[in-house]
Design a protein around this motif. Structure first.
Motif, PDB file in Angstrom:
ATOM      1  N   UNK A  91      40.211  25.684  35.076  1.00 33.51           N
ATOM      2  CA  UNK A  91      40.689  27.099  34.403  1.00 33.51           C
ATOM      3  C   UNK A  91      41.316  27.825  35.727  1.00 33.51           C
ATOM      4  N   UNK A  92      41.530  27.314  36.858  1.00 31.87           N
ATOM      5  CA  UNK A  92      41.824  27.836  37.879  1.00 31.87           C
ATOM      6  C   UNK A  92      43.346  28.668  37.628  1.00 31.87           C
ATOM      7  N   UNK A  93      44.031  27.938  36.787  1.00 36.03           N
ATOM      8  CA  UNK A  93      45.546  28.760  36.454  1.00 36.03           C
ATOM      9  C   UNK A  93      45.212  29.996  35.866  1.00 36.03           C
ATOM     10  N   UNK A  94      43.928  30.121  35.120  1.00 34.17           N
ATOM     11  CA  UNK A  94      43.971  31.591  34.239  1.00 34.17           C
ATOM     12  C   UNK A  94      43.464  32.743  35.125  1.00 34.17           C
ATOM     13  N   UNK A  95      43.382  32.250  36.618  1.00 33.97           N
ATOM     14  CA  UNK A  95      42.926  33.282  37.220  1.00 33.97           C
ATOM     15  C   UNK A  95      44.214  34.424  37.842  1.00 33.97           C
ATOM     16  N   UNK A  96      43.892  35.614  37.790  1.00 40.46           N
ATOM     17  CA  UNK A  96      44.942  36.456  38.257  1.00 40.46           C
ATOM     18  C   UNK A  96      44.667  37.213  39.410  1.00 40.46           C
ATOM     19  N   UNK A  97      45.001  37.166  40.343  1.00 40.04           N
ATOM     20  CA  UNK A  97      44.528  37.900  41.781  1.00 40.04           C
ATOM     21  C   UNK A  97      45.786  38.631  42.411  1.00 40.04           C
ATOM     22  N   UNK A  98      45.304  39.672  43.079  1.00 39.56           N
ATOM     23  CA  UNK A  98      46.161  40.394  43.657  1.00 39.56           C
ATOM     24  C   UNK A  98      47.226  39.753  44.732  1.00 39.56           C
ATOM     25  N   UNK A  99      48.411  39.785  44.632  1.00 31.78           N
ATOM     26  CA  UNK A  99      49.086  38.868  45.501  1.00 31.78           C
ATOM     27  C   UNK A  99      49.004  39.433  47.012  1.00 31.78           C
ATOM     28  N   UNK A 100      48.762  40.881  47.118  1.00 32.77           N
ATOM     29  CA  UNK A 100      48.679  41.195  48.625  1.00 32.77           C
ATOM     30  C   UNK A 100      47.367  41.147  49.261  1.00 32.77           C
ATOM     31  N   UNK A 101      46.362  40.914  48.562  1.00 35.95           N
ATOM     32  CA  UNK A 101      44.896  40.951  49.052  1.00 35.95           C
ATOM     33  C   UNK A 101      44.643  39.423  49.641  1.00 35.95           C
ATOM     34  N   UNK A 102      44.804  39.300  50.937  1.00 33.46           N
ATOM     35  CA  UNK A 102      44.689  37.874  51.399  1.00 33.46           C
ATOM     36  C   UNK A 102      43.249  37.517  51.591  1.00 33.46           C
ATOM     37  N   UNK A 103      42.305  38.470  51.560  1.00 34.01           N
ATOM     38  CA  UNK A 103      40.722  38.296  51.956  1.00 34.01           C
ATOM     39  C   UNK A 103      40.237  37.761  50.609  1.00 34.01           C
ATOM     40  N   UNK A 104      40.786  36.870  49.928  1.00 41.81           N
ATOM     41  CA  UNK A 104      39.971  36.336  48.681  1.00 41.81           C
ATOM     42  C   UNK A 104      40.090  34.839  48.886  1.00 41.81           C
ATOM     43  N   UNK A 105      38.746  34.228  48.755  1.00 40.21           N
ATOM     44  CA  UNK A 105      38.533  32.847  48.718  1.00 40.21           C
ATOM     45  C   UNK A 105      38.254  32.522  47.289  1.00 40.21           C
ATOM     46  N   UNK A 106      38.937  31.398  46.809  1.00 44.53           N
ATOM     47  CA  UNK A 106      38.858  31.024  45.241  1.00 44.53           C
ATOM     48  C   UNK A 106      37.752  29.922  45.397  1.00 44.53           C
ATOM     49  N   UNK A 107      36.948  29.918  44.408  1.00 49.12           N
ATOM     50  CA  UNK A 107      35.754  29.000  44.350  1.00 49.12           C
ATOM     51  C   UNK A 107      35.904  28.359  43.082  1.00 49.12           C
ATOM     52  N   UNK A 108      35.376  26.947  43.055  1.00 54.35           N
ATOM     53  CA  UNK A 108      35.087  26.162  41.976  1.00 54.35           C
ATOM     54  C   UNK A 108      33.845  25.586  41.909  1.00 54.35           C
ATOM     55  N   UNK A 109      33.200  25.149  40.821  1.00 51.75           N
ATOM     56  CA  UNK A 109      31.839  24.427  40.846  1.00 51.75           C
ATOM     57  C   UNK A 109      32.087  22.970  40.450  1.00 51.75           C
ATOM     58  N   UNK A 110      31.365  21.969  40.925  1.00 48.30           N
ATOM     59  CA  UNK A 110      31.920  20.524  40.580  1.00 48.30           C
ATOM     60  C   UNK A 110      30.575  19.790  40.402  1.00 48.30           C
ATOM     61  N   UNK A 111      30.425  19.319  39.049  1.00 48.81           N
ATOM     62  CA  UNK A 111      29.205  18.553  38.823  1.00 48.81           C
ATOM     63  C   UNK A 111      29.663  17.353  37.895  1.00 48.81           C
ATOM     64  N   UNK A 112      30.783  16.710  38.074  1.00 49.10           N
ATOM     65  CA  UNK A 112      31.295  15.753  37.235  1.00 49.10           C
ATOM     66  C   UNK A 112      31.049  14.373  37.970  1.00 49.10           C
ATOM     67  N   UNK A 113      30.555  13.538  37.127  1.00 49.07           N
ATOM     68  CA  UNK A 113      30.152  13.546  35.705  1.00 49.07           C
ATOM     69  C   UNK A 113      28.950  14.101  35.384  1.00 49.07           C
ATOM     70  N   UNK A 114      28.799  15.153  34.578  1.00 51.58           N
ATOM     71  CA  UNK A 114      27.707  15.693  34.067  1.00 51.58           C
ATOM     72  C   UNK A 114      26.447  14.742  33.895  1.00 51.58           C
ATOM     73  N   UNK A 115      26.824  13.695  32.992  1.00 50.86           N
ATOM     74  CA  UNK A 115      25.925  12.654  32.471  1.00 50.86           C
ATOM     75  C   UNK A 115      25.180  12.069  33.692  1.00 50.86           C
TER      76      UNK A 115
END
Ligand code: GLC
Length: 388
Positions: free
Chosen positions: A250-274
């Motif tokens: 879903x990263x592609x669905x994020x809309x962030x203000x272009x000019x704000x460079x002090x943003x870190x983008x996070x994702x969580x990872x638990x794959x494979x869930x089983x």
């Protein structure tokens, strides 16, 4: 193998359900989930009893070797993540309904141990919504705020970066539109309160917006919160992740203000869930996953790499640094496989310039055994290989 698998993981529990993840029609690595959390206190107890009463194997199980073939191509890197590299989540403490209710009360010594092990940051999940009034201006309880300040200062005074993460906001997940004002109101207070704090304090807007949170509603909340925060904290790093439990897909669905460079983008990872959530009390149906191995076959490793490559591809085209803010395997999985998966995920993230924080310090996924007062050696070595 994930594609087409539709598992609806339902809320099991009354009282203190919290958002998490589940599986549902997932391309490799993405986890789309409906989940609820039992009190982690009880889950820890359950885990211990499972371990204590484990059936004696009559013959030793053979542990297949890990595939050690190297990746054919050198992976691309995400834009550099300044200030943090290896971290750990202080989970199950301040995001429990009350600190201690899930078996973890933060101690000064934990911060010392974290620093000594070589981590350079902590992520501190906090259930602000459980300690703030329901009516505007949504006042946060002063004693609770003091307790969080204490935790932040424990980290900062040791040179650790502290990511203050708004966690366990169940009301928001149930009614995102209805909670928008309260969400912004909470950040208004927090940004004012922490405005004078050092830059080593980062804010994380919200843990794991679920599938119930529409992408446009979430983007609206991000932009509203950033506007408020930036008036008092122009330079502070802010961590933001996408909907679908901070899933890579879903990263592609994020809309962030272009000019704000002090943003870190996070994702969580638990794959494979089983594998990572086998027997997790808060994931319905996960009992049937018990015994799932992650031996590190070529195919298993390729799946992780391709997930991370997807994240990097997004990060490069959007010029954003990446943080894998949560990853880990529950203690119900075999330690040998947990260490393989954990070490592999950490190294593959590092190769790609992705900072990471392990979920979590001393509860059910714990890298640290608070009863024994020491790290679980295999796990800490997997996260931070000796000498590196
Ligand atoms: C999320 C949930 C937390 C859970 C963890 C692992 O952070 O909020 O309660 O323990 O994921 O499933």
């Amino acid at each position: 193998m994930w594609g087409g698998l539709a598992v609806l993981i339902l809320v099991l529990f009354t009282g203190c359900s919290s958002p998490g993840r589940g599986t549902d029609n997932v391309a490799a690595g993405t986890v789309k989930v409906e989940e609820s959390t039992l009190s982690a206190g009880s889950s820890n107890k359950d885990v211990q009893s499972t371990q204590n009463t484990s059936v004696q194997d009559t013959k030793p199980e053979e542990i297949p070797p890990e595939d050690d073939s190297q990746e054919a191509v050198v992976p691309q890197k995400a834009p550099k993540c300044e200030g943090i590299s290896r971290g750990v989540n202080l989970g199950n403490a301040l995001e429990a309904p009350q600190e201690g209710a899930w078996g973890v009360v933060l101690k000064e010594s934990y911060f010392e141990k974290i620093k000594d092990a070589g981590f350079d940051f902590v992520r501190i999940p906090v259930r602000w919504s459980g300690h703030a009034s329901l009516e505007a201006p949504y006042e946060i309880d002063a004693n609770f705020l003091k307790r969080v300040d204490w935790a932040v200062e424990q980290a900062l005074s040791r040179g650790l970066v502290a990511i203050l993460d708004m966690h366990g906001y169940d009301e928001f997940m149930q009614d995102p539109k209805g909670e928008e004002k309260r969400f912004i109101g909470l950040w208004k207070q927090l940004s004012k309160h922490y405005a004078g704090y050092p830059d080593k304090l980062y804010f994380e807007l919200l843990n794991e917006p679920t599938n119930n949170v529409p992408g446009d509603v979430w983007n609206n909340c991000i932009s509203g919160a950033l506007k408020i925060i930036r008036t008092t904290n122009p330079d502070r790093y802010i961590v933001v992740g996408p909907v679908s439990w901070n899933g890579i897909q879903q990263l592609y669905s994020l809309s962030l203000p272009e000019k704000d460079k002090k943003i870190l983008v996070t994702y969580h990872y638990y794959s494979p869930m089983e594998f990572t959530h086998q027997g997790a009390e808060w994931v319905q149906g996960s009992d049937s996953w018990m015994g799932t191995a992650w031996t590190g076959t070529a195919a298993e490793k390729a799946a992780v790499r391709s997930d991370f490559d997807l994240a990097v591809e997004w990060a490069r085209s959007n010029n954003r640094p990446l943080l894998m803010g949560e990853f880990g395997a529950y203690s119900t999985a075999k330690m040998v496989y947990r260490t393989r998966w954990t070490g592999f995920a950490a190294r593959e993230a590092e190769k790609r310039g992705i900072a990471w924080s392990y979920w979590e310090f001393c509860a059910g996924f714990g890298v640290y055994d608070s009863g024994a007062g020491e790290y679980r050696q295999e796990l800490i070595d997997a996260l931070i290989p000796p000498g590196k």
